[in-house]
Motif scaffolding. Sequence first.
Motif, mmCIF file in Angstrom:
data_model
loop_
_atom_site.group_PDB
_atom_site.id
_atom_site.type_symbol
_atom_site.label_atom_id
_atom_site.label_comp_id
_atom_site.label_asym_id
_atom_site.label_seq_id
_atom_site.Cartn_x
_atom_site.Cartn_y
_atom_site.Cartn_z
ATOM 1 N N LEU A 28 -23.003 -0.085 -17.996
ATOM 2 C CA LEU A 28 -24.092 0.638 -18.169
ATOM 3 C C LEU A 28 -25.163 -0.273 -17.022
ATOM 4 O O LEU A 28 -26.060 0.507 -16.550
ATOM 5 C CB LEU A 28 -24.585 0.544 -19.609
ATOM 6 C CG LEU A 28 -24.049 1.477 -20.583
ATOM 7 C CD1 LEU A 28 -24.719 1.303 -22.110
ATOM 8 C CD2 LEU A 28 -24.302 2.831 -19.977
ATOM 9 N N THR A 29 -24.832 -1.662 -17.246
ATOM 10 C CA THR A 29 -25.889 -2.259 -16.219
ATOM 11 C C THR A 29 -25.332 -2.523 -14.820
ATOM 12 O O THR A 29 -26.157 -3.586 -13.947
ATOM 13 C CB THR A 29 -26.169 -3.554 -17.074
ATOM 14 O OG1 THR A 29 -25.112 -4.629 -17.335
ATOM 15 C CG2 THR A 29 -26.870 -3.454 -18.401
ATOM 16 N N ALA A 30 -23.957 -2.342 -14.488
ATOM 17 C CA ALA A 30 -23.528 -2.432 -13.328
ATOM 18 C C ALA A 30 -24.325 -2.065 -11.973
ATOM 19 O O ALA A 30 -24.547 -2.734 -10.908
ATOM 20 C CB ALA A 30 -22.087 -1.693 -13.272
ATOM 21 N N GLY A 31 -25.039 -0.967 -12.074
ATOM 22 C CA GLY A 31 -25.848 -0.394 -10.864
ATOM 23 C C GLY A 31 -26.515 -1.563 -10.165
ATOM 24 O O GLY A 31 -26.601 -1.819 -9.155
ATOM 25 N N GLN A 33 -26.664 -9.962 -7.925
ATOM 26 C CA GLN A 33 -27.017 -11.005 -8.662
ATOM 27 C C GLN A 33 -26.769 -10.849 -10.048
ATOM 28 O O GLN A 33 -27.264 -9.627 -10.595
ATOM 29 C CB GLN A 33 -28.448 -11.417 -8.496
ATOM 30 C CG GLN A 33 -28.466 -12.111 -7.117
ATOM 31 C CD GLN A 33 -30.143 -12.517 -6.614
ATOM 32 O OE1 GLN A 33 -30.891 -11.722 -6.948
ATOM 33 N NE2 GLN A 33 -30.182 -13.587 -6.166
ATOM 34 N N LEU A 34 -26.394 -11.486 -11.159
ATOM 35 C CA LEU A 34 -26.038 -11.407 -12.424
ATOM 36 C C LEU A 34 -26.918 -12.268 -13.063
ATOM 37 O O LEU A 34 -26.726 -13.511 -13.182
ATOM 38 C CB LEU A 34 -24.470 -11.362 -12.834
ATOM 39 C CG LEU A 34 -24.585 -11.166 -14.594
ATOM 40 C CD1 LEU A 34 -24.950 -9.739 -15.120
ATOM 41 C CD2 LEU A 34 -23.197 -11.323 -14.636
ATOM 42 N N PHE A 35 -28.190 -11.802 -13.725
ATOM 43 C CA PHE A 35 -29.180 -12.639 -14.395
ATOM 44 C C PHE A 35 -28.840 -13.167 -15.966
ATOM 45 O O PHE A 35 -28.520 -12.124 -16.445
ATOM 46 C CB PHE A 35 -30.345 -12.252 -14.127
ATOM 47 C CG PHE A 35 -30.984 -12.132 -12.867
ATOM 48 C CD1 PHE A 35 -31.274 -13.453 -12.026
ATOM 49 C CD2 PHE A 35 -30.949 -10.984 -12.231
ATOM 50 C CE1 PHE A 35 -31.833 -13.208 -10.759
ATOM 51 C CE2 PHE A 35 -31.313 -10.876 -10.817
ATOM 52 C CZ PHE A 35 -31.715 -11.845 -10.087
ATOM 53 N N ALA A 62 -13.803 3.243 -11.607
ATOM 54 C CA ALA A 62 -14.672 4.247 -10.805
ATOM 55 C C ALA A 62 -16.134 4.473 -11.009
ATOM 56 O O ALA A 62 -16.871 4.542 -10.124
ATOM 57 C CB ALA A 62 -14.081 5.611 -11.033
ATOM 58 N N THR A 63 -16.625 4.116 -12.399
ATOM 59 C CA THR A 63 -18.020 4.148 -12.696
ATOM 60 C C THR A 63 -18.618 2.798 -12.208
ATOM 61 O O THR A 63 -19.785 2.933 -11.693
ATOM 62 C CB THR A 63 -17.971 4.216 -14.313
ATOM 63 O OG1 THR A 63 -17.112 5.219 -14.773
ATOM 64 C CG2 THR A 63 -19.577 4.328 -14.761
ATOM 65 N N LEU A 64 -18.129 1.723 -12.247
ATOM 66 C CA LEU A 64 -18.686 0.529 -11.668
ATOM 67 C C LEU A 64 -18.961 0.801 -10.268
ATOM 68 O O LEU A 64 -20.101 0.387 -9.545
ATOM 69 C CB LEU A 64 -17.610 -0.641 -11.670
ATOM 70 C CG LEU A 64 -17.304 -1.281 -12.933
ATOM 71 C CD1 LEU A 64 -16.478 -2.430 -13.116
ATOM 72 C CD2 LEU A 64 -18.863 -1.858 -13.696
ATOM 73 N N ALA A 65 -17.747 1.362 -9.437
ATOM 74 C CA ALA A 65 -18.152 1.251 -8.025
ATOM 75 C C ALA A 65 -19.068 2.503 -7.840
ATOM 76 O O ALA A 65 -19.582 2.616 -6.681
ATOM 77 C CB ALA A 65 -16.528 1.864 -7.581
ATOM 78 N N GLY A 66 -19.449 3.367 -8.543
ATOM 79 C CA GLY A 66 -20.652 4.360 -8.438
ATOM 80 C C GLY A 66 -20.282 5.645 -7.620
ATOM 81 O O GLY A 66 -20.711 6.206 -7.106
#
Length: 292
Positions: free
Chosen positions: A152-155, A162-164, A288-292
Amino acid sequence: MTQFKDSTLLVTGAGGHLGRQVVEELLARGATKVVAGTRDPAQLADLAAKGVEVRRLDFDDAASLASAFAGIERALIVSTVAANRTQQQTNAVAAAKAAGVKYLAYTSAPNARPNSDAGGIADHFWTEQAVAASGLDFTLLRNHIYADMTVLTAGPTLASGQLFDATNGGGRNYVTRADAARTAAGALLSATGKEIVDVTGPAPVTQEEVAALYTKLTGKPVTRIGLSGEQLQGGLQAAGVPPFMATLLVAFDLDAAQGFHAVVTDTVERFSGRRPQTLESFMTANKATLAG
């Protein structure tokens, strides 16, 4: 594992992602008297077509709580997302007891406690206290953070690279929402007595490792950036996350920093009959969802 399949079973919040999956799992496992509670019964017409009784249940409406719990033997209270959820949920527990419910399951959070710095986690503590004080049999399902959140927060993460987080390198034992739903259904169908359990994945994963998984699966470099709780809170709110939700997310990170999210249990396997899915397997399945 289905000794209560012929009991009248209520799932609150059945219009939500978790609640709907619990209802579907109950049906798949042979439950014969499933009741789905929701603020908008029209949204669950498909479940009604499968033989589910749909009742209006609004946590802010005492009359709807009384009617929703009427004749119910065993119930799952899915935690709400609202600033007043302590009141909402303790009202639901009171309504369940008044209606003669014999057993309650509740979706809580790791290390539920009343500390003022715990954000919305304190709501879980007071709801747990209400369940325990009710005298009913119960299972308090302390669900760890959903693996689904990484999708859900991959975009924004992939866009910024950056992953905070404010975990200070602490691991999180991600559990998929599907595994949590199967576990909740299993508790409704089989649990007895009074028990508090952590619902976890198979092993804790650090945010450094999550960043590496994003990179591996998408080919886009992602770097983990450690922040303080205050910095993360400000960043989340600046990004438009409501203050209540931002506070809850920060509290989860700070608990992970203290090791509370690195717990490993067999709860998923015990109540679902299958081992929990790993975070890497889940993210790979949703590549596939991660890649958008």
